[in-house]
Motif scaffolding. Structure first.
Motif, PDB file in Angstrom:
ATOM      1  N   ARG A 158       0.827  -1.209   0.000  1.00 15.66           N
ATOM      2  CA  ARG A 158       0.000   0.000   0.000  1.00 15.66           C
ATOM      3  C   ARG A 158       0.860   1.256   0.000  1.00 15.66           C
ATOM      4  O   ARG A 158       2.001   1.231   0.427  1.00 15.66           O
ATOM      5  N   GLU A 159       0.214   2.356  -0.430  1.00 15.52           N
ATOM      6  CA  GLU A 159       0.860   3.664  -0.395  1.00 15.52           C
ATOM      7  C   GLU A 159      -0.102   4.636   0.287  1.00 15.52           C
ATOM      8  O   GLU A 159      -1.275   4.726  -0.082  1.00 15.52           O
ATOM      9  N   CYS A 160       0.419   5.357   1.289  1.00 14.79           N
ATOM     10  CA  CYS A 160      -0.386   6.327   2.034  1.00 14.79           C
ATOM     11  C   CYS A 160      -0.672   7.541   1.145  1.00 14.79           C
ATOM     12  O   CYS A 160       0.235   8.078   0.503  1.00 14.79           O
ATOM     13  N   SER A 161      -1.927   7.985   1.143  1.00 22.70           N
ATOM     14  CA  SER A 161      -2.311   9.153   0.341  1.00 22.70           C
ATOM     15  C   SER A 161      -1.820  10.460   0.954  1.00 22.70           C
ATOM     16  O   SER A 161      -1.686  11.462   0.253  1.00 22.70           O
ATOM     17  N   GLU A 162      -1.539  10.459   2.248  1.00 22.43           N
ATOM     18  CA  GLU A 162      -1.089  11.674   2.941  1.00 22.43           C
ATOM     19  C   GLU A 162       0.425  11.854   2.846  1.00 22.43           C
ATOM     20  O   GLU A 162       0.901  12.863   2.355  1.00 22.43           O
ATOM     21  N   CYS A 163       1.186  10.873   3.350  1.00 21.31           N
ATOM     22  CA  CYS A 163       2.641  11.042   3.428  1.00 21.31           C
ATOM     23  C   CYS A 163       3.388  10.390   2.262  1.00 21.31           C
ATOM     24  O   CYS A 163       4.584  10.618   2.082  1.00 21.31           O
ATOM     25  N   GLY A 164       2.715   9.530   1.495  1.00 22.28           N
ATOM     26  CA  GLY A 164       3.333   8.907   0.332  1.00 22.28           C
ATOM     27  C   GLY A 164       4.213   7.708   0.648  1.00 22.28           C
ATOM     28  O   GLY A 164       4.777   7.100  -0.259  1.00 22.28           O
ATOM     29  N   ARG A 165       4.336   7.347   1.929  1.00 26.29           N
ATOM     30  CA  ARG A 165       5.179   6.194   2.281  1.00 26.29           C
ATOM     31  C   ARG A 165       4.446   4.901   1.985  1.00 26.29           C
ATOM     32  O   ARG A 165       3.220   4.841   1.991  1.00 26.29           O
ATOM     33  N   ARG A 166       5.240   3.854   1.752  1.00 24.13           N
ATOM     34  CA  ARG A 166       4.677   2.551   1.418  1.00 24.13           C
ATOM     35  C   ARG A 166       4.799   1.599   2.602  1.00 24.13           C
ATOM     36  O   ARG A 166       5.746   1.667   3.373  1.00 24.13           O
ATOM     37  N   PHE A 167       3.817   0.702   2.698  1.00 22.19           N
ATOM     38  CA  PHE A 167       3.831  -0.300   3.759  1.00 22.19           C
ATOM     39  C   PHE A 167       3.094  -1.547   3.281  1.00 22.19           C
ATOM     40  O   PHE A 167       2.385  -1.519   2.280  1.00 22.19           O
ATOM     41  N   THR A 168       3.291  -2.641   3.996  1.00 28.25           N
ATOM     42  CA  THR A 168       2.710  -3.930   3.628  1.00 28.25           C
ATOM     43  C   THR A 168       1.692  -4.349   4.677  1.00 28.25           C
ATOM     44  O   THR A 168       1.934  -4.193   5.879  1.00 28.25           O
ATOM     45  N   THR A 169       0.568  -4.890   4.224  1.00 22.40           N
ATOM     46  CA  THR A 169      -0.428  -5.450   5.129  1.00 22.40           C
ATOM     47  C   THR A 169      -0.719  -6.878   4.691  1.00 22.40           C
ATOM     48  O   THR A 169      -0.466  -7.260   3.547  1.00 22.40           O
ATOM     49  N   TYR A 170      -1.252  -7.661   5.616  1.00 21.86           N
ATOM     50  CA  TYR A 170      -1.662  -9.037   5.338  1.00 21.86           C
ATOM     51  C   TYR A 170      -3.121  -9.188   5.736  1.00 21.86           C
ATOM     52  O   TYR A 170      -3.529  -8.746   6.803  1.00 21.86           O
ATOM     53  N   GLU A 171      -3.886  -9.839   4.867  1.00 14.92           N
ATOM     54  CA  GLU A 171      -5.300 -10.068   5.116  1.00 14.92           C
ATOM     55  C   GLU A 171      -5.509 -11.570   5.264  1.00 14.92           C
ATOM     56  O   GLU A 171      -5.084 -12.345   4.417  1.00 14.92           O
ATOM     57  N   ARG A 172      -6.155 -11.981   6.360  1.00 20.57           N
ATOM     58  CA  ARG A 172      -6.403 -13.395   6.637  1.00 20.57           C
ATOM     59  C   ARG A 172      -7.877 -13.601   6.949  1.00 20.57           C
ATOM     60  O   ARG A 172      -8.532 -12.702   7.451  1.00 20.57           O
ATOM     61  N   VAL A 173      -8.353 -14.814   6.731  1.00 21.78           N
ATOM     62  CA  VAL A 173      -9.696 -15.180   7.150  1.00 21.78           C
ATOM     63  C   VAL A 173      -9.670 -15.291   8.674  1.00 21.78           C
ATOM     64  O   VAL A 173      -8.760 -15.889   9.246  1.00 21.78           O
ATOM     65  N   ASP A 174     -10.650 -14.700   9.307  1.00 25.38           N
ATOM     66  CA  ASP A 174     -10.737 -14.747  10.760  1.00 25.38           C
ATOM     67  C   ASP A 174     -11.443 -16.038  11.157  1.00 25.38           C
ATOM     68  O   ASP A 174     -12.657 -16.174  11.006  1.00 25.38           O
ATOM     69  N   GLU A 175     -10.669 -17.017  11.622  1.00 27.94           N
ATOM     70  CA  GLU A 175     -11.221 -18.324  11.976  1.00 27.94           C
ATOM     71  C   GLU A 175     -11.401 -18.447  13.477  1.00 27.94           C
ATOM     72  O   GLU A 175     -10.587 -17.963  14.253  1.00 27.94           O
ATOM     73  N   LEU A 176     -12.463 -19.127  13.863  1.00 26.87           N
ATOM     74  CA  LEU A 176     -12.617 -19.479  15.262  1.00 26.87           C
ATOM     75  C   LEU A 176     -11.675 -20.642  15.545  1.00 26.87           C
ATOM     76  O   LEU A 176     -11.508 -21.532  14.706  1.00 26.87           O
ATOM     77  N   PRO A 177     -11.058 -20.663  16.710  1.00 23.85           N
ATOM     78  CA  PRO A 177     -10.120 -21.757  16.981  1.00 23.85           C
ATOM     79  C   PRO A 177     -10.844 -23.093  17.136  1.00 23.85           C
ATOM     80  O   PRO A 177     -11.973 -23.147  17.613  1.00 23.85           O
ATOM     81  N   LEU A 178     -10.194 -24.140  16.709  1.00 24.18           N
ATOM     82  CA  LEU A 178     -10.701 -25.490  16.888  1.00 24.18           C
ATOM     83  C   LEU A 178     -10.293 -25.950  18.280  1.00 24.18           C
ATOM     84  O   LEU A 178      -9.111 -25.899  18.631  1.00 24.18           O
ATOM     85  N   MET A 179     -11.255 -26.381  19.074  1.00 29.83           N
ATOM     86  CA  MET A 179     -10.978 -26.799  20.444  1.00 29.83           C
ATOM     87  C   MET A 179     -10.952 -28.326  20.515  1.00 29.83           C
ATOM     88  O   MET A 179     -11.779 -29.005  19.893  1.00 29.83           O
ATOM     89  N   VAL A 180      -9.998 -28.849  21.285  1.00 26.20           N
ATOM     90  CA  VAL A 180      -9.868 -30.287  21.492  1.00 26.20           C
ATOM     91  C   VAL A 180     -10.364 -30.603  22.896  1.00 26.20           C
ATOM     92  O   VAL A 180      -9.919 -29.996  23.873  1.00 26.20           O
TER      93      VAL A 180
END
Length: 152
Positions: A29-51
């Motif tokens: 990504r690139e910030c529209s304000e300061c112009g700096r770049r950064f990385t994000t990660y998107e994951r599926v939000d899973e409920l934990p499996l309980m044993v």
């Protein structure tokens, strides 16, 4: 997405690609304000499996514990580690695909034994001896006799 440098909320996505074996998406990504770049990660939000353990306690499913048990059972056997990792992954996928949020430890143990029997019979007997808590040699021998009978 908030910029980690200036805190602005507006950014644009420059690049997206799969990450972590397809389990997440990496976005540059690139910030529209300061112009700096950064990385994000998107994951599926899973409920934990309980044993659910034998004594009724509940704990979060831990793939590394499953893999450690498989490695112990296959110690000094001609079974490659990647086969064990694949086996642990298959079992984890099967457990999560049921859409149940809780699974009994005995169900995990039965899946492991069924798959180990196909992969390596000695590892199967090792795992079964611990899992089934044989009280004497006769119980152990019955398990081996059943294994031999299935092969014939």
């Amino acid at each position: 997405m908030r910029c980690p440098y200036c805190g602005a909320f507006d950014s644009r996505v420059l690049d997206s690609r799969p990450a972590e074996e397809g389990n997440s998406v990496r976005r540059r990504r690139e910030c529209s304000e300061c112009g700096r770049r950064f990385t994000t990660y998107e994951r599926v939000d899973e409920l934990p499996l309980m044993v659910v353990k034998k004594d009724g306690r509940r704990e979060t499913f831990d793939r590394s514990k499953l893999l450690a048990g498989l490695i112990t059972a296959c110690q000094k056997r001609p079974v490659p580690i990647n086969a064990l990792e694949e086996l642990a992954g298959e079992i984890e996928r099967d457990l999560k695909s049921t859409m149940e949020r809780e699974v009994h430890s005995r169900d995990i143990g039965e899946q492991v034994m069924r798959r180990l029997r196909e992969l390596d019979e000695v590892a199967y007997v090792r795992f079964a001896s611990v899992y089934r808590e044989f009280r004497d040699v006769q119980e152990f021998m019955r398990e081996i006799e059943q294994l031999i009978t299935r092969k014939i």
